[in-house]
Motif scaffolding. Structure first.
Motif, PDB file in Angstrom:
ATOM      1  N   ASP A   1      60.342 -85.973 -43.031  1.00  0.00           N
ATOM      2  CA  ASP A   1      61.559 -85.397 -43.586  1.00  0.00           C
ATOM      3  C   ASP A   1      62.318 -86.461 -44.380  1.00  0.00           C
ATOM      4  O   ASP A   1      62.661 -87.515 -43.836  1.00  0.00           O
ATOM      5  CB  ASP A   1      62.430 -84.855 -42.454  1.00  0.00           C
ATOM      6  CG  ASP A   1      63.719 -84.263 -42.976  1.00  0.00           C
ATOM      7  OD1 ASP A   1      63.677 -83.111 -43.440  1.00  0.00           O
ATOM      8  OD2 ASP A   1      64.758 -84.956 -42.949  1.00  0.00           O
TER       9      ASP A   1
ATOM     10  N   ASN B   1      66.061 -85.795 -32.492  1.00  0.00           N
ATOM     11  CA  ASN B   1      65.764 -86.065 -33.893  1.00  0.00           C
ATOM     12  C   ASN B   1      65.277 -87.517 -34.024  1.00  0.00           C
ATOM     13  O   ASN B   1      65.766 -88.410 -33.322  1.00  0.00           O
ATOM     14  CB  ASN B   1      67.066 -85.821 -34.672  1.00  0.00           C
ATOM     15  CG  ASN B   1      67.042 -86.396 -36.055  1.00  0.00           C
ATOM     16  OD1 ASN B   1      67.188 -87.603 -36.245  1.00  0.00           O
ATOM     17  ND2 ASN B   1      66.851 -85.556 -37.040  1.00  0.00           N
TER      18      ASN B   1
ATOM     19  N   ASN C   1      56.257 -89.568 -35.776  1.00  0.00           N
ATOM     20  CA  ASN C   1      56.449 -88.346 -36.563  1.00  0.00           C
ATOM     21  C   ASN C   1      57.343 -87.346 -35.824  1.00  0.00           C
ATOM     22  O   ASN C   1      57.324 -87.262 -34.603  1.00  0.00           O
ATOM     23  CB  ASN C   1      55.067 -87.721 -36.831  1.00  0.00           C
ATOM     24  CG  ASN C   1      55.171 -86.339 -37.430  1.00  0.00           C
ATOM     25  OD1 ASN C   1      55.238 -85.343 -36.719  1.00  0.00           O
ATOM     26  ND2 ASN C   1      55.226 -86.270 -38.734  1.00  0.00           N
ATOM     27  N   GLU C   2      58.099 -86.570 -36.616  1.00  0.00           N
ATOM     28  CA  GLU C   2      59.098 -85.648 -36.076  1.00  0.00           C
ATOM     29  C   GLU C   2      58.535 -84.673 -35.052  1.00  0.00           C
ATOM     30  O   GLU C   2      59.206 -84.343 -34.081  1.00  0.00           O
ATOM     31  CB  GLU C   2      59.741 -84.844 -37.206  1.00  0.00           C
ATOM     32  CG  GLU C   2      60.686 -85.649 -38.092  1.00  0.00           C
ATOM     33  CD  GLU C   2      59.997 -86.276 -39.294  1.00  0.00           C
ATOM     34  OE1 GLU C   2      58.748 -86.354 -39.293  1.00  0.00           O
ATOM     35  OE2 GLU C   2      60.706 -86.674 -40.229  1.00  0.00           O
ATOM     36  N   SER C   3      57.321 -84.172 -35.266  1.00  0.00           N
ATOM     37  CA  SER C   3      56.845 -83.198 -34.282  1.00  0.00           C
ATOM     38  C   SER C   3      55.727 -83.758 -33.412  1.00  0.00           C
ATOM     39  O   SER C   3      55.580 -83.365 -32.267  1.00  0.00           O
ATOM     40  CB  SER C   3      56.403 -81.898 -34.969  1.00  0.00           C
ATOM     41  OG  SER C   3      55.441 -82.172 -35.950  1.00  0.00           O
ATOM     42  N   LYS C   4      54.976 -84.707 -33.943  1.00  0.00           N
ATOM     43  CA  LYS C   4      53.818 -85.183 -33.169  1.00  0.00           C
ATOM     44  C   LYS C   4      54.060 -86.517 -32.479  1.00  0.00           C
ATOM     45  O   LYS C   4      53.239 -86.979 -31.689  1.00  0.00           O
ATOM     46  CB  LYS C   4      52.598 -85.298 -34.092  1.00  0.00           C
ATOM     47  CG  LYS C   4      52.147 -83.962 -34.650  1.00  0.00           C
ATOM     48  CD  LYS C   4      51.041 -84.167 -35.679  1.00  0.00           C
ATOM     49  CE  LYS C   4      51.029 -83.042 -36.702  1.00  0.00           C
ATOM     50  NZ  LYS C   4      50.569 -83.470 -38.019  1.00  0.00           N
TER      51      LYS C   4
ATOM     52  N   LYS D   1      58.300 -71.764 -32.618  1.00  0.00           N
ATOM     53  CA  LYS D   1      58.975 -72.423 -31.494  1.00  0.00           C
ATOM     54  C   LYS D   1      60.318 -71.764 -31.189  1.00  0.00           C
ATOM     55  O   LYS D   1      60.624 -71.422 -30.048  1.00  0.00           O
ATOM     56  CB  LYS D   1      59.152 -73.901 -31.872  1.00  0.00           C
ATOM     57  CG  LYS D   1      60.130 -74.698 -31.067  1.00  0.00           C
ATOM     58  CD  LYS D   1      59.450 -75.485 -29.988  1.00  0.00           C
ATOM     59  CE  LYS D   1      60.416 -76.412 -29.256  1.00  0.00           C
ATOM     60  NZ  LYS D   1      61.772 -75.919 -29.061  1.00  0.00           N
TER      61      LYS D   1
ATOM     62  N   MET E   1      66.881 -76.831 -33.132  1.00  0.00           N
ATOM     63  CA  MET E   1      65.572 -76.712 -32.502  1.00  0.00           C
ATOM     64  C   MET E   1      65.645 -75.877 -31.211  1.00  0.00           C
ATOM     65  O   MET E   1      64.915 -76.123 -30.258  1.00  0.00           O
ATOM     66  CB  MET E   1      65.002 -78.099 -32.171  1.00  0.00           C
ATOM     67  CG  MET E   1      64.842 -78.999 -33.368  1.00  0.00           C
ATOM     68  SD  MET E   1      63.404 -78.553 -34.375  1.00  0.00           S
ATOM     69  CE  MET E   1      62.091 -79.379 -33.451  1.00  0.00           C
TER      70      MET E   1
ATOM     71  N   ASN F   1      56.968 -70.360 -41.128  1.00  0.00           N
ATOM     72  CA  ASN F   1      56.088 -70.514 -39.981  1.00  0.00           C
ATOM     73  C   ASN F   1      55.942 -69.221 -39.172  1.00  0.00           C
ATOM     74  O   ASN F   1      56.524 -69.063 -38.108  1.00  0.00           O
ATOM     75  CB  ASN F   1      56.611 -71.678 -39.123  1.00  0.00           C
ATOM     76  CG  ASN F   1      55.684 -72.016 -37.975  1.00  0.00           C
ATOM     77  OD1 ASN F   1      54.591 -71.486 -37.875  1.00  0.00           O
ATOM     78  ND2 ASN F   1      56.147 -72.893 -37.103  1.00  0.00           N
TER      79      ASN F   1
ATOM     80  N   GLU G   1      63.799 -80.317 -26.063  1.00  0.00           N
ATOM     81  CA  GLU G   1      62.459 -80.884 -25.903  1.00  0.00           C
ATOM     82  C   GLU G   1      62.346 -82.277 -26.490  1.00  0.00           C
ATOM     83  O   GLU G   1      61.496 -83.067 -26.106  1.00  0.00           O
ATOM     84  CB  GLU G   1      61.432 -79.981 -26.578  1.00  0.00           C
ATOM     85  CG  GLU G   1      60.810 -79.020 -25.616  1.00  0.00           C
ATOM     86  CD  GLU G   1      59.731 -78.200 -26.277  1.00  0.00           C
ATOM     87  OE1 GLU G   1      59.037 -78.709 -27.177  1.00  0.00           O
ATOM     88  OE2 GLU G   1      59.595 -77.036 -25.884  1.00  0.00           O
ATOM     89  N   SER G   2      63.170 -82.555 -27.479  1.00  0.00           N
ATOM     90  CA  SER G   2      63.060 -83.844 -28.156  1.00  0.00           C
ATOM     91  C   SER G   2      64.378 -84.159 -28.836  1.00  0.00           C
ATOM     92  O   SER G   2      65.267 -83.319 -28.907  1.00  0.00           O
ATOM     93  CB  SER G   2      61.943 -83.788 -29.207  1.00  0.00           C
ATOM     94  OG  SER G   2      62.287 -82.836 -30.198  1.00  0.00           O
TER      95      SER G   2
END
Lengths: 241, 241
Positions: free
Chosen positions: B110, B226, B197-200, A31, A148, A80, B223-224
């Protein structure tokens, strides 16, 4: 294939001294790699496993490495696919302090907190962060990872906050124990928000500059909130909408 | 003075398997030690440097160790005088889901985020957190440290969230891309908030249970947010006041 010297060199960039001497930093993961490759940052080198699919064809040659090699150079718990060495951005424009919102960090020492605060600023469209003394270094790999990718869009400069506050005429918000209830805040178009150190809060020297003390009402037993969380809650109300 | 066996034993408690087999956990630093000693948790052993001043006289003997020994057993970057081994609390009352606010965590992986969310719950007076599958383990030392002591006041239970949601009749809030603007939320006295969830994010399986989707308006490029920050912003508005 990674030579011994290359391995040593990459690992040396985990030290601030070495990063500054070289003017470089490390960014990891698919990413972040994608965002960096599409950004204005200059890439020096790309190390990637064979299964990495570049989002755009990089100008720089990609050094293909094994999973095991990636583990050795990676600072992540779960490496990753890709690790990039890029040049630090040195020509950051001086912050404009006549309008808009700016975030001031008074000694945010935890790299994860600094990264989170930059990400929050980015989310809320704030593209200026001024880091005071004793704030973690932007190019610490943990900061870079926890932004991020927001470090690409947010301009982070390091300056003594007293100097900034002395000359700036915008309203200054800060989280203090006795302030206006954050829930009563009206949206703020132009102003500064100071976030204090994780354990000591905002330094006494800066308190007299705060024109708008803000309080997040506490109901339970926790003594404090995480600096990033407090920043997010206050900024969310300052942005409003 | 620390024996080799003792050293090995303490270090082994950094592994989940060993922690669970022994029913123990590690907590470090003067602040956490003070809260633990005054709490209902049973202390097994206290290791402290000679300059540690116990806040109350502990019933358990204090093993005096050197700074160097503390560094060897500590998981902290800056060890802080004392390390405690305590018993995990196994008799956690079943959460009451007929009134009040409860935080549901849908796979917070996390440890730092889990600790931060428990600390936020504590700040806002929410004493029930239900952790779904794939959420980090409460007694992970990083979780314990980042709760800053809030794990003592907040009851954290592990349950499949589908089961909880199937039987609970309270309104269910969740952060989704298309929901009510968080700034328009009215205070909520009784309800659940799901943090994904942090990414999903929140799993598809749970989406149909959400009666009140909430959105934190985004202005910039991130994008998001935390997971802890998003949780803090939404809870702050649900609490209101």
């Amino acid at each position: 294939m990674l030579s011994k010297n290359e391995l040593k060199y990459i690992q040396s960039l985990c030290q601030k001294k070495q990063r500054q001497a070289e003017g470089l930093f490390i960014a990891e993961g698919t990413k972040l790699a994608e965002e960096l490759l599409k950004s204005h940052f200059r890439i020096r080198k790309i190390y990637a496993t064979a299964n990495w699919v570049p989002p755009i064809t990089p100008k720089e040659p990609v050094v293909t490495i094994t999973e095991a090699e990636l583990v050795r150079i990676s600072g992540l718990q779960t490496p990753n696919k890709v690790l990039i060495i890029a040049e630090q951005s040195l020509k950051i424009p001086k912050p404009v302090l006549t309008k808009g919102l700016t975030l001031l960090l008074d000694g945010i020492q935890d790299p994860g907190n600094l990264g989170t605060l930059i990400r929050i600023a980015d989310w809320f469209g704030i593209n200026q962060v001024i880091a005071g003394e004793h704030t973690a270094e932007l190019y610490n790999p943990k900061v870079i990872q926890s932004t991020m990718g927001s470090f690409i869009r947010v301009q982070v400069t390091y300056q003594p906050l007293e100097e900034v506050l002395l000359t700036c005429k915008l309203p200054v918000y800060g989280a203090l124990l006795k302030g206006e209830n954050v829930n009563k805040l009206m949206p703020v178009r132009d102003g500064l928000l100071i976030i204090g150190n994780e354990s000591k809060g905002i330094r006494n020297e800066l308190l007299s500059y705060i024109t708008h003390p803000v309080t997040i009402p506490r109901i339970g037993g926790a003594e404090s909130l995480n600096a990033g969380v407090a920043g997010g809650i206050i900024l969310s109300r300052m942005i409003g909408g």
